[in-house]
Each structure stands twice: as C-alpha cells, then as structure tokens.
Design a protein around this motif. Sequence first.
Motif, PDB file in Angstrom:
ATOM      1  N   ARG A  14     -13.304  53.752  41.147  1.00  0.00           N
ATOM      2  CA  ARG A  14     -12.534  52.504  41.301  1.00  0.00           C
ATOM      3  C   ARG A  14     -11.605  52.289  40.111  1.00  0.00           C
ATOM      4  O   ARG A  14     -11.798  52.825  39.022  1.00  0.00           O
ATOM      5  N   ALA A  16     -10.142  48.834  38.227  1.00  0.00           N
ATOM      6  CA  ALA A  16     -10.539  47.420  38.233  1.00  0.00           C
ATOM      7  C   ALA A  16      -9.647  46.591  37.302  1.00  0.00           C
ATOM      8  O   ALA A  16     -10.086  46.138  36.249  1.00  0.00           O
ATOM      9  N   PRO A  17      -8.377  46.387  37.696  1.00  0.00           N
ATOM     10  CA  PRO A  17      -7.480  45.658  36.788  1.00  0.00           C
ATOM     11  C   PRO A  17      -7.781  44.157  36.720  1.00  0.00           C
ATOM     12  O   PRO A  17      -8.216  43.557  37.701  1.00  0.00           O
ATOM     13  N   SER A  18      -7.533  43.588  35.545  1.00  0.00           N
ATOM     14  CA  SER A  18      -7.540  42.130  35.406  1.00  0.00           C
ATOM     15  C   SER A  18      -6.096  41.686  35.650  1.00  0.00           C
ATOM     16  O   SER A  18      -5.184  42.219  35.018  1.00  0.00           O
ATOM     17  N   GLU A  50     -10.208  42.045  39.065  1.00  0.00           N
ATOM     18  CA  GLU A  50     -11.180  41.334  38.215  1.00  0.00           C
ATOM     19  C   GLU A  50     -10.543  40.030  37.713  1.00  0.00           C
ATOM     20  O   GLU A  50     -10.015  39.953  36.605  1.00  0.00           O
ATOM     21  N   TYR A 189     -17.607  39.251  31.968  1.00  0.00           N
ATOM     22  CA  TYR A 189     -17.193  40.551  32.525  1.00  0.00           C
ATOM     23  C   TYR A 189     -18.386  41.494  32.647  1.00  0.00           C
ATOM     24  O   TYR A 189     -18.542  42.192  33.660  1.00  0.00           O
ATOM     25  N   VAL A 193     -19.093  43.113  36.316  1.00  0.00           N
ATOM     26  CA  VAL A 193     -18.713  44.508  36.538  1.00  0.00           C
ATOM     27  C   VAL A 193     -19.925  45.328  37.002  1.00  0.00           C
ATOM     28  O   VAL A 193     -19.810  46.182  37.891  1.00  0.00           O
ATOM     29  N   ARG A 207     -12.115  54.744  33.029  1.00  0.00           N
ATOM     30  CA  ARG A 207     -11.379  53.584  32.499  1.00  0.00           C
ATOM     31  C   ARG A 207     -10.973  53.861  31.059  1.00  0.00           C
ATOM     32  O   ARG A 207     -11.237  54.945  30.533  1.00  0.00           O
ATOM     33  N   LEU A 211     -13.039  50.211  26.424  1.00  0.00           N
ATOM     34  CA  LEU A 211     -14.276  49.677  27.013  1.00  0.00           C
ATOM     35  C   LEU A 211     -15.501  50.528  26.679  1.00  0.00           C
ATOM     36  O   LEU A 211     -16.607  50.227  27.152  1.00  0.00           O
TER      37      LEU A 211
HETATM   38  N1  GLU Z   1     -10.938  44.541  34.204  1.00  0.00           N
HETATM   39  C1  GLU Z   1     -11.062  45.379  33.037  1.00  0.00           C
HETATM   40  C2  GLU Z   1      -9.730  45.490  32.353  1.00  0.00           C
HETATM   41  O1  GLU Z   1      -8.698  45.310  32.990  1.00  0.00           O
HETATM   42  C3  GLU Z   1     -11.524  46.770  33.349  1.00  0.00           C
HETATM   43  C4  GLU Z   1     -12.922  46.808  33.794  1.00  0.00           C
HETATM   44  C5  GLU Z   1     -13.529  48.166  34.024  1.00  0.00           C
HETATM   45  O2  GLU Z   1     -12.810  49.121  34.340  1.00  0.00           O
HETATM   46  O3  GLU Z   1     -14.735  48.246  33.905  1.00  0.00           O
HETATM   47  O4  GLU Z   1      -9.701  45.770  31.174  1.00  0.00           O
END
Ligand code: GLU
Length: 304
Positions: A14, A16-18, A50, A189, A193, A207, A211
């Motif tokens: 996946r 998962a953009p904010s 997200e 988060y 997540v 990602r 992170l």
């Molecule tokens: N939503 C997070 C971000 O944009 C990424 C989360 C993830 O990939 O676990 O930084």
Amino acid sequence: MPAPADGAAPYRGRFAPSPTGPLHMGSLVTALASWLDARAHGGTWLVRIEDIDYPRCVRDADTGILRTLAALGLHPDEPPLWQSRREHCYASALQRLEAAGQVYPCGCSRKEIADSLVHVRERHQTLAYPGTCRHGLNGKLPRAWRVRVPDGDAATICFDDRWQGRQCQNLATELGDFVLRRADGLWAYQLAVVVDDALQGITHIVRGADLLDSTPRQIHLQRLLGLPEPAYLHVPVVVNAVGEKLSKQSGAQSVDDLAPLEALRAAGAHLGLRHDATDVPDWLARATESWAGLLARLPRPGAA
Ligand code: GLU
C-alpha cells in the motif's frame, strides 16, 4: 522475485499518503517504490488516505493525490480507503488494549513531561515519557491514552528492513509509554496505521526512511493486538538543497508541475533506477523489471 511460499499470504502492499498538500517528489518516490515492489511480486497495490490528523489535512488534497497517481499510471487495485471513515475501528482496538490492561489514561501536559525529562535522544530530541500516570492519575484529568512498553531489555524491538538492514530500538529508553489517543481526542498515527494495515491484509510495507523509528512502536502494537507483522522496506528520504526532508512545510514543488514521464524518471533516479522509455507504461514496465535487481545490489548484506 520468488512467488510466495506455499501457505504464505499473497503479497499486498500500500501507499498511505497524508493529504496535507499535493503529491511532491518525496511522496512520489514512496508511492513508486511501493507500486514497483507490489508489481515485481505479482501482488496487489492499495492506496489509503491517512486523513485523521484533521488540523494538518488540506481540503481536496486527497482527490488531487489520487488524480496525480492516476496520471502517472499508478492505479490502485482496489478502491482507496479513507481513515476518517474508520475511527470506530481504532476505538475498538483501544478498548481491546484497555481490557487487557495495556493502556492507561494520562493527565500529564507536555510541560510536565519535559520537566520530568529522563532521557533526550540526541538525534530527534524525543523525550521518553517517564510513566508518571502508569499507576493512576493522582487527581489529574485524563488527557491522552498511552500504551505500556515493557521495561529493560524486553523493550528492545528489532526487525530486518529490506533496504536499511537490521534495525533495533529500545522503546523504554528511547520513548517510554507512547500515545495512542491524543489529548485533542485525535487518534495517533501509530494505532491507526497498525489497525488498517492488518484490516487490509498488508504483507509488505514500503515507505520513507523517516518512518523507520516508528516501526518498532508499530510492531509492539501488532504483538499486543495479535496481528501479523508485515515485511518492511524503508526507502531513502528525498531532501532539498539544505538537507531538509521534502514536505509542504519545506516548500516542496508539486509533482503536477512536471510531465508524467519526467516525474517518474526523477523519482526513479532517486531510487537508483535509470533507463530510457518511450512513454509512461513503457517506463513503468522497465522499472518493474529492474526492481528486484536493484534491491539485490544494495550495498548491504542480506538485501532481498
Ligand atoms: N501517512 C504517512 C505519511 O504520509 C505514511 C504512513 C505509512 O506509510 O505508514 O507520512
């Protein structure tokens, strides 16, 4: 790349953009890496918006990001999921942890925590929460919910990152009991997540390396909630001329300002993929072919 061993869950990845602004080069690199890894495994690729940190979200940024991805040929295999529609799931995960005695309400303000500072991580200047409210609020009003981390060596969580190699973090000395529901009522988060990766059956997380130090917290939550641990791959973060991570705050340019093929070439070059192509589908097909070889050549023992 090898097919999953008999009985292994089929690959599901996946992005998962904010939705804090338009897609910029940093987020495109992450989107592309997760798409390529899914395609190279013959797997499924999802997009999850997200959007539960409401003060940071920008109106219509979600639809803009989805449009940009589509223009770049990065189409999710299932409809996107919005975290804002799933808050009941985070509440029920917190309830499960509460029933198991793993979380507690915390009445400490940021200032009180800073004043009782037990440890400063030099790199990130993160304060380890000293556990003040572990044994009761002592008359304070509950503000946030925190999850317990084990004491001593039992708090060390390690994982083998497919790009960065082996990573270890001691949650007790580096962070302390961490927040799952914030004082402003928003879901952290870290909890959301973990709940959603499990719900969506995510087997591989790709990602940005910013992170990396969230991952041990997420593995801790997976273990407490009895959820499977995905494989992790953290790609190098794109920085600007002064070494800051690209973000809306650091003035990152929108990917929409570039022609799609040019944007993919730039994102690919950041990952170490350089090849000619006639158009977007051709570029993506060549990049997919190169992906496994690129991972195998990473200057690190055991990369796969
Ligand atoms: N939503 C997070 C971000 O944009 C990424 C989360 C993830 O990939 O676990 O930084």
